[in-house]
Design an enzyme around this catalytic site. Structure first.
Site, PDB file in Angstrom:
ATOM      1  N   CYS A 191      -1.665  -0.694  -1.886  1.00 14.72           N
ATOM      2  CA  CYS A 191      -1.194  -0.915  -3.257  1.00 14.72           C
ATOM      3  C   CYS A 191      -2.336  -0.745  -4.260  1.00 14.72           C
ATOM      4  O   CYS A 191      -2.809   0.351  -4.481  1.00 14.72           O
ATOM      5  CB  CYS A 191      -0.505  -2.273  -3.362  1.00 14.72           C
ATOM      6  N   HIS A 248       3.640  -2.988   1.085  1.00 14.60           N
ATOM      7  CA  HIS A 248       3.114  -4.222   1.669  1.00 14.60           C
ATOM      8  C   HIS A 248       3.931  -4.620   2.901  1.00 14.60           C
ATOM      9  O   HIS A 248       5.076  -4.193   3.061  1.00 14.60           O
ATOM     10  CB  HIS A 248       3.197  -5.371   0.664  1.00 14.60           C
TER      11      HIS A 248
END
Length: 495
Positions: A335, A432
């Site tokens: 991310c 994630h």
């Protein structure tokens, strides 16, 4: 009086006293007794977030508690989430959606306006539950924050919920903490507390019998039990940054190093790696170099990509990462960490900080543009290198494009995600939660020559059941249920 949905709030004498774990364990214990349990935390502060089934984000602890209760996570389980971006400011998430960014002083002025959202979410959960287990935040003894409070006694009063107060004996001074909390509370707040719990006891609990007597004498509150330290609780996903201090004991020689960014986010991504017998997971604190013998460097998520990129450079970690790659090492960005790996990060509207363009680490041929639209979604797909199925979630601002995106890390519902360098030693993804999947983790580690022997998902379930067994043994669950069922209100809208 109208009988309402039973509910109980666990508050504590301080942060990290085990409120989240107590609620998770009680949720699993009660659901095993045949009750439909809804976990709830009106206000949470954490950069470890999860995506709910309804598409918004909530604190990681509430997602774990939902799992303990065998429910899908909902945005109503954590209607106000504060995600710190600086030492004095945070992004505000309300019922799962980005509400704005406020400084600490501004938030104190505005938090009372969030109470209707909090009560609305609580009522929605209560209508479909046999019992609601509520987690407080910090401590009710922080009376400087009492005005407009929605996290502790302010919520308990508004929703008419009885309270149990937990004290962390592992820190020491638990008698003074409980008695001091009693001292500073208002009389009606003291009366709302129906008992106390001693948490994290090491040794023979009978040695604290006189301590229980002293606390009851000082406060008038009865003891609901003494909970011994439970090592299995450390296997549950972490939420607070203080949990990064948990030691990952391992004699393994294969090292995965993770720089601890100032605004590190969703670091629970890495919990499964830390529990793999063949891996030594090292969280590198500020001021320390990345170990030269690391096999992999993982740049984790960040709540402030631009701020943490500057922080990374200030520690000299950019130099360490370049040296790591020259030695033949691997780098994975998750991310915000993925965004840092690119050539450039452009933030024209200042959504992540001051508007402007900042050079990235230049390890991937991608560029990122920050936008105000936030992606919060559950995803499933395939790991491109191995074909392993993946499940995870996205929580991010911005989009990334460039030549290295032609070598994606994942395929998600027919679209590509992430990027890889030509030699494959630098990779990144927006997703994630990947390492929680046994198939992906096994495939990813195999690429590094590391065998995976962990069954992570079943281990989490085992830990939750062990926690429930532990609380059944050491707490008076019947008395706790009776307290929850004593809740009444003449205002049915309060649930």
């Amino acid at each position: 009086m109208t009988t309402t949905t039973p509910a109980l709030m666990i508050q504590a004498t301080g942060s990290n006293a085990g409120k989240s774990t107590l609620v998770a364990g009680l949720a699993r214990a009660l659901v095993r007794r045949g009750l439909k349990v809804a976990p709830f935390k009106s206000q949470n502060m954490s950069n470890n977030a999860a995506v709910a089934v309804d598409g918004g984000e909530i604190g990681r602890a509430q997602a774990v508690q939902a799992r303990a209760a065998r429910l899908p996570p909902s945005v109503h389980m954590n209607p106000v989430l504060l995600k710190p971006q600086t030492d004095t400011g945070a992004q505000i998430i309300v019922q799962g959606q980005r509400w704005g960014v406020l400084g600490a002083r501004n938030y104190l002025d505005k938090k009372a306006a969030l109470l209707p959202f909090v009560l609305d979410s609580f009522a929605k959960l209560a209508r479909d539950a046999d019992i609601v287990l509520v987690e407080g935040a910090g401590s009710p003894a922080e009376i400087n924050l009492r005005k407009g409070d929605i996290a502790n006694m302010g919520f308990a009063e508004a929703a008419n919920v009885p309270v149990l107060l937990a004290g962390d004996i592992d820190r020491g001074g638990v008698i003074a903490s409980l008695a001091g909390t009693h001292l500073v509370l208002q009389p009606d707040e003291r009366a709302r507390i129906q008992g106390f719990i001693i948490n994290k006891f090491r040794g023979d609990p009978r040695l604290f019998d006189q301590g229980l007597v002293a606390i009851t004498k000082l406060t008038g509150w009865p003891s609901l039990g003494v909970v011994p330290w439970l090592p299995q609780a450390a296997l549950l996903p972490a939420e607070d940054a203080v949990d990064l201090n948990r030691a990952h004991q391992s004699t393994a020689t294969r090292i995965i190093a993770v720089p601890v960014l100032a605004r590190i986010a969703n670091f629970d991504d890495l919990d499964p790696l830390g529990q793999e017998p063949g891996v030594k997971l090292i969280f590198v604190p500020p001021g320390q170099p990345i170990p030269g013998n690391a096999d992999v460097v993982i740049l984790p998520g960040s709540k402030s990509t631009l701020g943490d990129l500057a922080f990374l450079r200030a520690q000299g970690w950019d130099i360490d990462i370049a040296a790591h790659l020259r030695r033949g090492g691997h780098v994975l960005g998750l991310c915000g960490g993925y965004q840092m790996l690119g050539k450039m990060i452009d933030d024209p509207d200042g959504v992540d900080g001051p508007a402007g363009t900042v050079p990235g680490l230049g390890l991937l041929d991608i560029s990122t543009t920050m936008t105000g639209d936030k992606s919060t979604t559950l995803v499933s797909g395939v790991h491109c290198d191995s074909g392993a199925a993946i499940q995870g979630y996205e929580i991010h601002l911005g989009r990334s494009d460039g030549a290295d995106c032609a070598r994606p890390f994942l395929t998600i519902d027919g679209r590509s995600d992430g990027a890889a360098s030509r030699d494959g030693r630098v990779q990144g993804t927006y997703v994630h939660g990947l390492f929680g999947g046994d198939a992906f983790r096994k495939a990813w580690l195999a690429r590094l020559g590391i065998a995976s022997t962990l069954a992570y998902e079943s281990q989490i379930e085992t830990a939750l059941d062990a926690l429930a067994d532990h609380l059944e043994t050491h707490l008076d669950i019947d008395a706790i249920l009776a307290i929850a069922r004593s809740r009444h209100s003449s205002n049915a809208s309060a649930a």
